[in-house]
Design an enzyme around this catalytic site. Sequence first.
Site, PDB file in Angstrom:
ATOM      1  N   HIS A 181      40.589  48.787  37.763  1.00  0.00           N
ATOM      2  CA  HIS A 181      39.423  47.956  38.069  1.00  0.00           C
ATOM      3  C   HIS A 181      38.119  48.551  37.518  1.00  0.00           C
ATOM      4  O   HIS A 181      37.138  47.847  37.364  1.00  0.00           O
ATOM      5  CB  HIS A 181      39.325  47.659  39.576  1.00  0.00           C
ATOM      6  CG  HIS A 181      38.783  48.769  40.410  1.00  0.00           C
ATOM      7  ND1 HIS A 181      39.536  49.819  40.843  1.00  0.00           N
ATOM      8  CD2 HIS A 181      37.543  49.004  40.887  1.00  0.00           C
ATOM      9  CE1 HIS A 181      38.787  50.635  41.564  1.00  0.00           C
ATOM     10  NE2 HIS A 181      37.575  50.167  41.605  1.00  0.00           N
ATOM     11  N   LYS A 185      34.226  46.784  35.621  1.00  0.00           N
ATOM     12  CA  LYS A 185      32.840  46.980  36.063  1.00  0.00           C
ATOM     13  C   LYS A 185      31.909  46.728  34.877  1.00  0.00           C
ATOM     14  O   LYS A 185      32.136  47.266  33.792  1.00  0.00           O
ATOM     15  CB  LYS A 185      32.641  48.404  36.595  1.00  0.00           C
ATOM     16  CG  LYS A 185      33.357  48.664  37.918  1.00  0.00           C
ATOM     17  CD  LYS A 185      33.096  50.093  38.390  1.00  0.00           C
ATOM     18  CE  LYS A 185      33.977  50.475  39.556  1.00  0.00           C
ATOM     19  NZ  LYS A 185      33.437  50.159  40.860  1.00  0.00           N
ATOM     20  N   ASP A 238      45.204  59.459  42.079  1.00  0.00           N
ATOM     21  CA  ASP A 238      44.461  58.294  42.566  1.00  0.00           C
ATOM     22  C   ASP A 238      43.269  57.970  41.663  1.00  0.00           C
ATOM     23  O   ASP A 238      42.927  56.795  41.492  1.00  0.00           O
ATOM     24  CB  ASP A 238      43.971  58.589  43.997  1.00  0.00           C
ATOM     25  CG  ASP A 238      43.305  57.385  44.653  1.00  0.00           C
ATOM     26  OD1 ASP A 238      43.880  56.286  44.561  1.00  0.00           O
ATOM     27  OD2 ASP A 238      42.223  57.547  45.245  1.00  0.00           O
ATOM     28  N   HIS A 243      41.065  56.035  36.514  1.00  0.00           N
ATOM     29  CA  HIS A 243      39.658  55.652  36.360  1.00  0.00           C
ATOM     30  C   HIS A 243      38.860  56.647  35.502  1.00  0.00           C
ATOM     31  O   HIS A 243      38.161  56.260  34.572  1.00  0.00           O
ATOM     32  CB  HIS A 243      38.975  55.532  37.725  1.00  0.00           C
ATOM     33  CG  HIS A 243      39.677  54.617  38.680  1.00  0.00           C
ATOM     34  ND1 HIS A 243      40.306  53.463  38.278  1.00  0.00           N
ATOM     35  CD2 HIS A 243      39.855  54.677  40.019  1.00  0.00           C
ATOM     36  CE1 HIS A 243      40.828  52.853  39.333  1.00  0.00           C
ATOM     37  NE2 HIS A 243      40.578  53.576  40.404  1.00  0.00           N
ATOM     38  N   LYS A 339      36.582  62.998  47.408  1.00  0.00           N
ATOM     39  CA  LYS A 339      36.226  62.205  48.584  1.00  0.00           C
ATOM     40  C   LYS A 339      35.359  63.080  49.486  1.00  0.00           C
ATOM     41  O   LYS A 339      35.382  64.306  49.389  1.00  0.00           O
ATOM     42  CB  LYS A 339      37.490  61.774  49.333  1.00  0.00           C
ATOM     43  CG  LYS A 339      38.364  60.827  48.500  1.00  0.00           C
ATOM     44  CD  LYS A 339      38.929  59.709  49.343  1.00  0.00           C
ATOM     45  CE  LYS A 339      39.800  58.783  48.539  1.00  0.00           C
ATOM     46  NZ  LYS A 339      39.091  57.626  47.981  1.00  0.00           N
TER      47      LYS A 339
HETATM   48  C1  BG6 Z   1      40.697  53.149  44.005  1.00  0.00           C
HETATM   49  C2  BG6 Z   1      41.194  54.368  44.718  1.00  0.00           C
HETATM   50  O1  BG6 Z   1      41.461  52.900  42.844  1.00  0.00           O
HETATM   51  O2  BG6 Z   1      39.335  53.345  43.626  1.00  0.00           O
HETATM   52  C3  BG6 Z   1      40.335  54.653  45.934  1.00  0.00           C
HETATM   53  O3  BG6 Z   1      42.541  54.163  45.121  1.00  0.00           O
HETATM   54  C4  BG6 Z   1      38.880  54.749  45.552  1.00  0.00           C
HETATM   55  O4  BG6 Z   1      40.755  55.859  46.564  1.00  0.00           O
HETATM   56  C5  BG6 Z   1      38.459  53.537  44.717  1.00  0.00           C
HETATM   57  O5  BG6 Z   1      38.115  54.812  46.735  1.00  0.00           O
HETATM   58  C6  BG6 Z   1      37.058  53.713  44.168  1.00  0.00           C
HETATM   59  O6  BG6 Z   1      36.638  52.513  43.587  1.00  0.00           O
HETATM   60  P1  BG6 Z   1      35.106  52.104  43.528  1.00  0.00           P
HETATM   61  O7  BG6 Z   1      35.102  50.830  42.763  1.00  0.00           O
HETATM   62  O8  BG6 Z   1      34.650  51.972  44.949  1.00  0.00           O
HETATM   63  O9  BG6 Z   1      34.406  53.222  42.813  1.00  0.00           O
END
Ligand code: BG6
Length: 488
Positions: A181, A185, A238, A243, A339
């Site tokens: 995802h 953005k 994760d 990402h 986190k």
């Molecule tokens: C998710 C993770 O893919 O992305 C989560 O599994 C994380 O742990 C999240 O909190 C963060 O996404 P964003 O869009 O809030 O930065």
Amino acid sequence: MSKLSEPSIYVIFGGTGDLSRRKLLPALARLAKSGHLNPRSHIMAVAIEPLDDDGFRKLAREALAAAGVPPEDVVLLGGDALHYHGIGKGGPADFQALAKRLKDLEHTHDLPGNRAFYLALPPQVFVSTIDGLGEAGLNKSEGWTRVIVEKPFGHDLASAVELNRQIHRWYDEKQIYRIDHYLGKETVQNLMVLRFANTIFESVWNRDRVEAVQITVAEDLGVGTRAGYYDRSGALRDMIQNHLTQLFTLVAMEIPSAYEAEAIRYEKIKVLRSTRPVDPEAVVRGRYTAGTIDGKPVPGYLDEPGIAATSKTETFVGVPLYVDNWRWSGVPFYLRTGKRMGKRLSQIAVRLRPTPAALFDSLGQQNETADALLIRLQPDAGFSLHFDVKVPGSPFQTSRVPLGFRYSERFPAIPEAYETLLLDVLEGDQTLFVHADEVEQSWRLYAPLLETSTPLHGYPAGTWGPPEADHLAIPDTDLWQESWSNGK
Ligand code: BG6
């Protein structure tokens, strides 16, 4: 987001689950409202609960309200376009029944047979679901058939290769949309515009001018209610493998030959192939201990509900990556995520090399910080270029100032990542989705770390990670973390 999509059926496996309620249904509702979702489209939620269409419609209304979609904005998703199909135990007859249901729906509404299957499911049931779809003939239709897969995409290189193999038994790569995802953005998409639509940045984007790059994704949230998933995953699987590695490839890649999926993926894969697999000794893993966030005490990771006292899972990773190509040889890319950190902040910092001659040193003035570009992805999206100016008056003094751009000042409404991605699926645009080779190359980078046991360092919640990782960052961290938001 431009044209009206073709009429289709969005089939959401896990349609009653958290992702569907929080992200997918609200994104589809917004697309319907903005006129991008064809008004002849239908949405079919598939799950194991014994629900009927009305039950699901009620669930959807509640989910949209909870996601802040006002009732007057709910078009299409308010009624007859929503359907529910119970998949029972997920046996062949259950998938055959689904196939019949889709066919009937298409017949009744004279639809062209375009189907998008979204697997918003736990990874344990990916393969059985894909097999169920394939065996029921749901890998093709009279229109187009596309399948959307959420992360985690495997848990290491071998499992990712196997998962790709299993999916390719039924679907070819052109039908597969692997979601990260972050790629949806707006600010991440803007990375390519920043680099390739402006000459100023590209001319310094290389080892001669750049000293180091830092990619930070910090979250103030803890593990929350996701202990079951997170404790098996950890920050590396994760966040870093997907990402942050995606952000890294967008920063490091060469200019693609065209703005289209194949050309962009080709360049991203090239970067990953040129990147050295990580040295486990150079990586720092951490885990939060009790601390304070926004003045409130929060528990340590081991005291979170559902986390075993024997857990060895990391909640922070700092990793240096090195790209062995002509553009980047010798430039460290520090990837950092955690986190329960000081605050939510996703940012790319590009630090330029200092000037070759320190002209102002003779005046007792030390040019302490090199020029830097900060690209802020969230919150407060935008970017700022930091450089020195002379402070008026004497004695001679220089000061660091930002030249900045904030999205919020120019473009108040930014679409949610899932809106962009769900529409791209309907339009058949794979530019913002991850190719099979990209997934495998990315796991290859972290394979040595996953095969080694490395120490876990504590950091109090509300701080910026364990001090052991301080060297895996550009110096002047206060500049990287605070200066722009404080307007300094
Ligand atoms: C998710 C993770 O893919 O992305 C989560 O599994 C994380 O742990 C999240 O909190 C963060 O996404 P964003 O869009 O809030 O930065």
